[in-house]
Write an enzyme that holds these catalytic residues in place. Sequence first.
Site, PDB file in Angstrom:
ATOM      1  N   THR A  34      12.978   1.374   6.072  1.00 40.44           N
ATOM      2  CA  THR A  34      11.580   1.254   6.470  1.00 40.44           C
ATOM      3  C   THR A  34      10.956   2.619   6.726  1.00 40.44           C
ATOM      4  O   THR A  34      11.638   3.602   7.025  1.00 40.44           O
ATOM      5  CB  THR A  34      11.434   0.390   7.741  1.00 40.44           C
ATOM      6  OG1 THR A  34      11.863   1.138   8.879  1.00 40.44           O
ATOM      7  CG2 THR A  34      12.237  -0.892   7.625  1.00 40.44           C
ATOM      8  N   ASP A  57       5.428   0.942  10.750  1.00 38.77           N
ATOM      9  CA  ASP A  57       5.049   1.940  11.751  1.00 38.77           C
ATOM     10  C   ASP A  57       5.621   1.426  13.065  1.00 38.77           C
ATOM     11  O   ASP A  57       5.159   0.402  13.585  1.00 38.77           O
ATOM     12  CB  ASP A  57       3.533   2.064  11.820  1.00 38.77           C
ATOM     13  CG  ASP A  57       3.059   3.044  12.896  1.00 38.77           C
ATOM     14  OD1 ASP A  57       3.884   3.467  13.732  1.00 38.77           O
ATOM     15  OD2 ASP A  57       1.852   3.357  12.915  1.00 38.77           O
ATOM     16  N   ASN A  84      15.962   4.884  14.233  1.00 38.02           N
ATOM     17  CA  ASN A  84      16.068   6.296  13.881  1.00 38.02           C
ATOM     18  C   ASN A  84      14.717   7.012  13.883  1.00 38.02           C
ATOM     19  O   ASN A  84      14.666   8.222  14.126  1.00 38.02           O
ATOM     20  CB  ASN A  84      16.709   6.419  12.495  1.00 38.02           C
ATOM     21  CG  ASN A  84      16.576   7.815  11.919  1.00 38.02           C
ATOM     22  OD1 ASN A  84      17.239   8.747  12.348  1.00 38.02           O
ATOM     23  ND2 ASN A  84      15.686   7.962  10.940  1.00 38.02           N
ATOM     24  N   SER A 135      19.433   8.830  19.868  1.00 36.49           N
ATOM     25  CA  SER A 135      18.898   9.556  21.012  1.00 36.49           C
ATOM     26  C   SER A 135      18.990  11.049  20.692  1.00 36.49           C
ATOM     27  O   SER A 135      18.626  11.471  19.596  1.00 36.49           O
ATOM     28  CB  SER A 135      19.675   9.183  22.275  1.00 36.49           C
ATOM     29  OG  SER A 135      19.189   9.873  23.395  1.00 36.49           O
ATOM     30  N   TYR A 149       9.718  15.440  24.890  1.00 38.34           N
ATOM     31  CA  TYR A 149      10.794  14.914  24.052  1.00 38.34           C
ATOM     32  C   TYR A 149      11.958  14.414  24.909  1.00 38.34           C
ATOM     33  O   TYR A 149      12.469  13.315  24.713  1.00 38.34           O
ATOM     34  CB  TYR A 149      11.273  16.014  23.105  1.00 38.34           C
ATOM     35  CG  TYR A 149      12.290  15.567  22.073  1.00 38.34           C
ATOM     36  CD1 TYR A 149      11.919  14.758  21.003  1.00 38.34           C
ATOM     37  CD2 TYR A 149      13.619  15.978  22.157  1.00 38.34           C
ATOM     38  CE1 TYR A 149      12.841  14.362  20.051  1.00 38.34           C
ATOM     39  CE2 TYR A 149      14.548  15.585  21.214  1.00 38.34           C
ATOM     40  CZ  TYR A 149      14.155  14.781  20.154  1.00 38.34           C
ATOM     41  OH  TYR A 149      15.075  14.380  19.215  1.00 38.34           O
ATOM     42  N   LYS A 153      13.588  10.611  25.357  1.00 37.30           N
ATOM     43  CA  LYS A 153      14.994  10.335  25.064  1.00 37.30           C
ATOM     44  C   LYS A 153      15.757   9.901  26.323  1.00 37.30           C
ATOM     45  O   LYS A 153      16.651   9.051  26.238  1.00 37.30           O
ATOM     46  CB  LYS A 153      15.656  11.562  24.431  1.00 37.30           C
ATOM     47  CG  LYS A 153      15.114  11.904  23.046  1.00 37.30           C
ATOM     48  CD  LYS A 153      15.294  10.769  22.056  1.00 37.30           C
ATOM     49  CE  LYS A 153      14.921  11.178  20.637  1.00 37.30           C
ATOM     50  NZ  LYS A 153      15.120  10.090  19.652  1.00 37.30           N
ATOM     51  N   THR A 184      18.526  18.693   9.605  1.00 36.94           N
ATOM     52  CA  THR A 184      17.557  17.663   9.230  1.00 36.94           C
ATOM     53  C   THR A 184      16.172  18.303   9.167  1.00 36.94           C
ATOM     54  O   THR A 184      16.028  19.520   9.235  1.00 36.94           O
ATOM     55  CB  THR A 184      17.556  16.526  10.252  1.00 36.94           C
ATOM     56  OG1 THR A 184      17.072  17.033  11.515  1.00 36.94           O
ATOM     57  CG2 THR A 184      18.956  15.960  10.439  1.00 36.94           C
TER      58      THR A 184
END
Length: 280
Positions: A34, A57, A84, A135, A149, A153, A184
């Site tokens: 997705t 979304d 994710n 996480s 952030y 988390k 990433t």
Amino acid sequence: MNNKKVWFITGAGRGMGVDIAKAALDAGHKVVATGRNIDKVTQAIGESADLLVVKLDVTNPADAGSAVKSVIDRFGRIDVLVNNAGNFYAGFFEELSPEDFRAQVETNLFGPVNVTRAVLPVMRAQRSGLVVTISSTAGISGGAFVSAYAASKFGVEGWIESLTPEVAPFGIRTMLVEPGFFRTELLTPESTSYAKPSIDDYAEKTRQTITAWNSMNGLQGGDPAKLAKALIQLASQDEPPLRWAAGADAVEDLEQKAQRLLAQADAYRDLSSSLALDDA
């Protein structure tokens, strides 16, 4: 859990989500990938008879419900949910706007909350399932420049830890994944937004931090493809770990946090233990 499962992965258009989707397909699973842009998801993962690409979304609860319905219509079940999707608002707290702080929590905390809320009835009916939530080591230890952030988390950590005993009686397991630094797209402009500098006291440190992070982008030591394969392995276990520190740096972070907590508990042990009512 049986060997072949239906995996539902959010944020599968780029970054770690792509690697997890490909690893699950390579292992013979059916995958629901997705993202907000389904063309990007398809381009990133490719085509497969075992792949269903769905628009989602994560901040939109209606999207989550529609996506789950599409999965059930196609595959009839959901065995593994991988929360994710996420992004990164960086900057010193005083310079982060209230809107950006809320947007960070909306995506990284309420996003997986929305999707999990839509998936849990399916897993309860099956009396089986695994909820994997990505996480971060920032969900274990906070730090300068990552207050929004880390708040999102830390929220994920507390939510999943509390959810775990609620759903365990129905055969549903949970797993928190705390990655360290992986190569990433998290530090790219597509994923990271920096607070607009507005306070002179933070200006130099902001410049240094952004320069350091930009120089790190693309050079992180962790291999997301290896993480994805390891995740597939852990998800196949009857009792996956509640927490998985992904990367040697993540293991070190968790160990250091545990040591700090023990030291803090011990530092004022006598005072902390002297607070009972005299007649208790």
